[in-house]
Design a protein around this motif. Sequence first.
Motif, PDB file in Angstrom:
ATOM      1  N   LEU A   1       6.066  -0.005   4.866  1.00  0.00           N
ATOM      2  CA  LEU A   1       5.791   1.394   4.100  1.00  0.00           C
ATOM      3  C   LEU A   1       4.187   1.255   3.637  1.00  0.00           C
ATOM      4  O   LEU A   1       3.915   0.132   3.168  1.00  0.00           O
ATOM      5  CB  LEU A   1       6.671   1.476   2.762  1.00  0.00           C
ATOM      6  CG  LEU A   1       6.383   2.380   1.682  1.00  0.00           C
ATOM      7  CD1 LEU A   1       6.738   3.809   2.218  1.00  0.00           C
ATOM      8  CD2 LEU A   1       7.084   2.101   0.377  1.00  0.00           C
ATOM      9  N   ILE A   2       3.685   2.442   3.873  1.00  0.00           N
ATOM     10  CA  ILE A   2       2.146   2.466   3.591  1.00  0.00           C
ATOM     11  C   ILE A   2       2.071   3.725   2.531  1.00  0.00           C
ATOM     12  O   ILE A   2       2.472   4.602   2.674  1.00  0.00           O
ATOM     13  CB  ILE A   2       1.275   2.769   4.577  1.00  0.00           C
ATOM     14  CG1 ILE A   2       1.014   1.474   5.374  1.00  0.00           C
ATOM     15  CG2 ILE A   2      -0.134   3.110   4.234  1.00  0.00           C
ATOM     16  CD1 ILE A   2       0.503   1.459   6.740  1.00  0.00           C
ATOM     17  N   GLN A   3       1.157   3.369   1.463  1.00  0.00           N
ATOM     18  CA  GLN A   3       1.047   4.808   0.526  1.00  0.00           C
ATOM     19  C   GLN A   3      -0.640   4.887   0.435  1.00  0.00           C
ATOM     20  O   GLN A   3      -1.223   3.541   0.291  1.00  0.00           O
ATOM     21  CB  GLN A   3       1.776   4.478  -0.993  1.00  0.00           C
ATOM     22  CG  GLN A   3       1.390   5.583  -1.777  1.00  0.00           C
ATOM     23  CD  GLN A   3       1.877   5.552  -3.000  1.00  0.00           C
ATOM     24  OE1 GLN A   3       3.028   4.965  -3.143  1.00  0.00           O
ATOM     25  NE2 GLN A   3       1.678   6.592  -3.856  1.00  0.00           N
ATOM     26  N   ILE A   4      -0.944   5.976   0.743  1.00  0.00           N
ATOM     27  CA  ILE A   4      -2.370   6.236   0.324  1.00  0.00           C
ATOM     28  C   ILE A   4      -2.394   7.417  -0.453  1.00  0.00           C
ATOM     29  O   ILE A   4      -2.242   8.675   0.087  1.00  0.00           O
ATOM     30  CB  ILE A   4      -3.247   6.585   1.504  1.00  0.00           C
ATOM     31  CG1 ILE A   4      -3.015   5.171   2.387  1.00  0.00           C
ATOM     32  CG2 ILE A   4      -4.713   6.765   1.427  1.00  0.00           C
ATOM     33  CD1 ILE A   4      -3.869   5.348   3.820  1.00  0.00           C
TER      34      ILE A   4
ATOM     35  N   GLU B   1      10.736   1.928  15.651  1.00  0.00           N
ATOM     36  CA  GLU B   1      10.822   3.470  15.643  1.00  0.00           C
ATOM     37  C   GLU B   1       9.326   3.791  14.996  1.00  0.00           C
ATOM     38  O   GLU B   1       8.400   3.146  14.731  1.00  0.00           O
ATOM     39  CB  GLU B   1      11.847   3.858  14.680  1.00  0.00           C
ATOM     40  CG  GLU B   1      13.134   3.620  14.896  1.00  0.00           C
ATOM     41  CD  GLU B   1      14.019   4.195  14.082  1.00  0.00           C
ATOM     42  OE1 GLU B   1      13.779   4.768  13.025  1.00  0.00           O
ATOM     43  OE2 GLU B   1      15.296   3.821  14.156  1.00  0.00           O
ATOM     44  N   ALA B   2       8.942   5.181  15.238  1.00  0.00           N
ATOM     45  CA  ALA B   2       7.542   5.657  14.624  1.00  0.00           C
ATOM     46  C   ALA B   2       7.539   5.663  13.349  1.00  0.00           C
ATOM     47  O   ALA B   2       8.568   5.941  12.614  1.00  0.00           O
ATOM     48  CB  ALA B   2       7.568   7.127  15.442  1.00  0.00           C
TER      49      ALA B   2
ATOM     50  N   ARG C   1      -5.129   1.901   5.752  1.00  0.00           N
ATOM     51  CA  ARG C   1      -5.470   3.279   6.258  1.00  0.00           C
ATOM     52  C   ARG C   1      -4.129   3.840   6.928  1.00  0.00           C
ATOM     53  O   ARG C   1      -3.168   3.192   7.142  1.00  0.00           O
ATOM     54  CB  ARG C   1      -6.706   3.087   7.197  1.00  0.00           C
ATOM     55  CG  ARG C   1      -6.435   2.246   8.392  1.00  0.00           C
ATOM     56  CD  ARG C   1      -7.803   2.109   9.065  1.00  0.00           C
ATOM     57  NE  ARG C   1      -7.783   1.290  10.365  1.00  0.00           N
ATOM     58  CZ  ARG C   1      -7.201   1.371  11.422  1.00  0.00           C
ATOM     59  NH1 ARG C   1      -6.838   2.742  11.703  1.00  0.00           N
ATOM     60  NH2 ARG C   1      -6.984   0.516  12.253  1.00  0.00           N
ATOM     61  N   PRO C   2      -4.178   5.192   7.064  1.00  0.00           N
ATOM     62  CA  PRO C   2      -3.209   5.787   7.691  1.00  0.00           C
ATOM     63  C   PRO C   2      -2.918   5.398   9.133  1.00  0.00           C
ATOM     64  O   PRO C   2      -3.786   5.382   9.761  1.00  0.00           O
ATOM     65  CB  PRO C   2      -3.318   7.319   7.243  1.00  0.00           C
ATOM     66  CG  PRO C   2      -4.821   7.485   7.232  1.00  0.00           C
ATOM     67  CD  PRO C   2      -5.343   6.009   6.837  1.00  0.00           C
ATOM     68  N   PRO C   3      -1.748   5.408   9.532  1.00  0.00           N
ATOM     69  CA  PRO C   3      -1.498   5.446  11.061  1.00  0.00           C
ATOM     70  C   PRO C   3      -1.959   6.523  11.772  1.00  0.00           C
ATOM     71  O   PRO C   3      -1.610   7.512  11.514  1.00  0.00           O
ATOM     72  CB  PRO C   3      -0.054   5.128  10.952  1.00  0.00           C
ATOM     73  CG  PRO C   3       0.510   5.808  10.126  1.00  0.00           C
ATOM     74  CD  PRO C   3      -0.525   5.604   8.840  1.00  0.00           C
TER      75      PRO C   3
ATOM     76  N   ALA D   1       1.498   2.727  15.584  1.00  0.00           N
ATOM     77  CA  ALA D   1       0.387   1.648  15.110  1.00  0.00           C
ATOM     78  C   ALA D   1       0.992   0.493  14.607  1.00  0.00           C
ATOM     79  O   ALA D   1       1.944   0.774  13.692  1.00  0.00           O
ATOM     80  CB  ALA D   1      -0.713   2.551  14.273  1.00  0.00           C
ATOM     81  N   LYS D   2       0.519  -0.569  14.797  1.00  0.00           N
ATOM     82  CA  LYS D   2       0.903  -1.814  14.259  1.00  0.00           C
ATOM     83  C   LYS D   2       0.317  -1.907  12.796  1.00  0.00           C
ATOM     84  O   LYS D   2      -0.871  -1.562  12.467  1.00  0.00           O
ATOM     85  CB  LYS D   2       0.593  -3.214  15.062  1.00  0.00           C
ATOM     86  CG  LYS D   2       1.004  -3.258  16.331  1.00  0.00           C
ATOM     87  CD  LYS D   2       0.598  -4.479  17.185  1.00  0.00           C
ATOM     88  CE  LYS D   2       1.216  -4.348  18.526  1.00  0.00           C
ATOM     89  NZ  LYS D   2       2.786  -4.528  18.477  1.00  0.00           N
TER      90      LYS D   2
END
Length: 216
Positions: A82-85, A96-97, A199-201, A206-207
């Motif tokens: 999980l990424i938050q920006i 999965e994507a 940074r966002p994928p 993207a790894k």
Amino acid sequence: MRVVHLSLLLLGFAVTAGCGNEERQSVAPSVHVNATGPSARFFERTVYGEGSDGFVETVRGAFDWSARKGWVVVAEPGRMELIQIGARCYRRWPPEAWREFAANDPEGLCNSALLENPATAFEFYNSLGGLNRVGRGRVNGAATTHYRIQLNIGAVKGPLELWVDKDGVVRRSRQQGELARDFVGVRDYRDFGVQVHVRPPRGKHAKLKELIKGDG
């Protein structure tokens, strides 16, 4: 393990607290902290069940609660990233994507349970009543006061312990189910003030390590 968080208060669940001969009182830190919170790294390990039927879940990440940016990985033994920006969230279960969605949880977070703010958690649990001061200790070199509360919030039952520094910031939490064999989990916060790089994928696959500049 992150089964209790600020959204429960918004749902209006009742809480009962306290047990044993511990000191029963409402407590508050001597210094008020910035409600937006610091930045920190965190690691959590939770054991579910016992013996051959049990498994271990780990959670690790880095987050800046003021800027609302960071990342978290859950392994249980599968993997979720999980990424938050800001107000945008990106989540995937490899291979999965990535999927994008809006940050709609309390405090503008993508997941209030996984990204519990160490600067506001103590204030929240203290507001429930029945938070007991049980001692003092050091967590990763920081002097802390140890508290305990007995949770009874809907389906969430069992003890929660907090180790809180002089500024009211949680340095460690320990939570277990109504029965110890249900689960026992410990989370540590450390490296306060760390620069969080994320940074966002740009690609669907993207790894994560390429998006956090080696911070993982």
